[in-house]
Scaffold this motif. Structure first.
Motif, PDB file in Angstrom:
ATOM      1  N   PHE A 136     -57.745 -35.584  39.884  1.00  0.00           N
ATOM      2  CA  PHE A 136     -57.079 -36.846  40.162  1.00  0.00           C
ATOM      3  C   PHE A 136     -57.801 -37.373  41.477  1.00  0.00           C
ATOM      4  O   PHE A 136     -57.903 -36.688  42.458  1.00  0.00           O
TER       5      PHE A 136
ATOM      6  N   ASP B 144     -45.668 -34.021  33.328  1.00  0.00           N
ATOM      7  CA  ASP B 144     -45.580 -35.079  32.295  1.00  0.00           C
ATOM      8  C   ASP B 144     -46.220 -34.795  31.122  1.00  0.00           C
ATOM      9  O   ASP B 144     -45.647 -34.888  29.892  1.00  0.00           O
ATOM     10  N   PHE B 145     -47.527 -34.473  31.527  1.00  0.00           N
ATOM     11  CA  PHE B 145     -48.438 -34.462  30.265  1.00  0.00           C
ATOM     12  C   PHE B 145     -47.964 -33.125  29.344  1.00  0.00           C
ATOM     13  O   PHE B 145     -47.943 -33.037  28.303  1.00  0.00           O
TER      14      PHE B 145
ATOM     15  N   ARG C  94     -47.147 -33.945  39.206  1.00  0.00           N
ATOM     16  CA  ARG C  94     -46.016 -34.600  38.551  1.00  0.00           C
ATOM     17  C   ARG C  94     -46.638 -35.167  37.072  1.00  0.00           C
ATOM     18  O   ARG C  94     -46.104 -35.070  35.869  1.00  0.00           O
ATOM     19  N   TYR C  95     -47.963 -35.645  37.321  1.00  0.00           N
ATOM     20  CA  TYR C  95     -48.811 -36.229  36.157  1.00  0.00           C
ATOM     21  C   TYR C  95     -48.741 -34.881  35.047  1.00  0.00           C
ATOM     22  O   TYR C  95     -48.636 -35.105  33.961  1.00  0.00           O
TER      23      TYR C  95
ATOM     24  N   GLN D  11     -48.093 -35.773  43.368  1.00  0.00           N
ATOM     25  CA  GLN D  11     -48.180 -36.880  42.301  1.00  0.00           C
ATOM     26  C   GLN D  11     -49.315 -36.052  41.093  1.00  0.00           C
ATOM     27  O   GLN D  11     -48.701 -36.188  40.045  1.00  0.00           O
ATOM     28  N   GLY D  12     -50.301 -35.466  41.462  1.00  0.00           N
ATOM     29  CA  GLY D  12     -50.884 -35.012  40.485  1.00  0.00           C
ATOM     30  C   GLY D  12     -49.904 -33.922  39.688  1.00  0.00           C
ATOM     31  O   GLY D  12     -50.405 -33.731  38.522  1.00  0.00           O
TER      32      GLY D  12
END
Length: 69
Positions: free
Chosen positions: A24, A38-39, A34-35, A31-32
């Protein structure tokens, strides 16, 4: 994202190992993460691979949040 895998030598329809690399730009490591969380929670293909039983190694690289210029 890039990925690699190793096919099971005894069953070519199964994976022995899967490795995913997420990179990222302009986000923090938090944040990465968290992404990717979620994925992995929502992606039907990812979850099919998980149910297949092969270990999935996930690597995250976040280049840090951009600072206002």
């Amino acid at each position: 994202m890039t990925g690699s895998y190793l096919v099971d030598e005894n069953d070519s329809t199964r994976f022995e190992r899967i490795e995913l690399h997420f990179r990222f730009a302009d986000v923090t490591e938090e944040q990465g993460l968290r992404y990717v969380d979620d994925f992995s929670a929502r992606c039907p293909i990812y979850n099919t691979l998980v149910r297949g039983g092969a270990p999935i190694d996930v690597h995250i690289r976040a280049d840090g949040a951009a600072t206002p210029g």
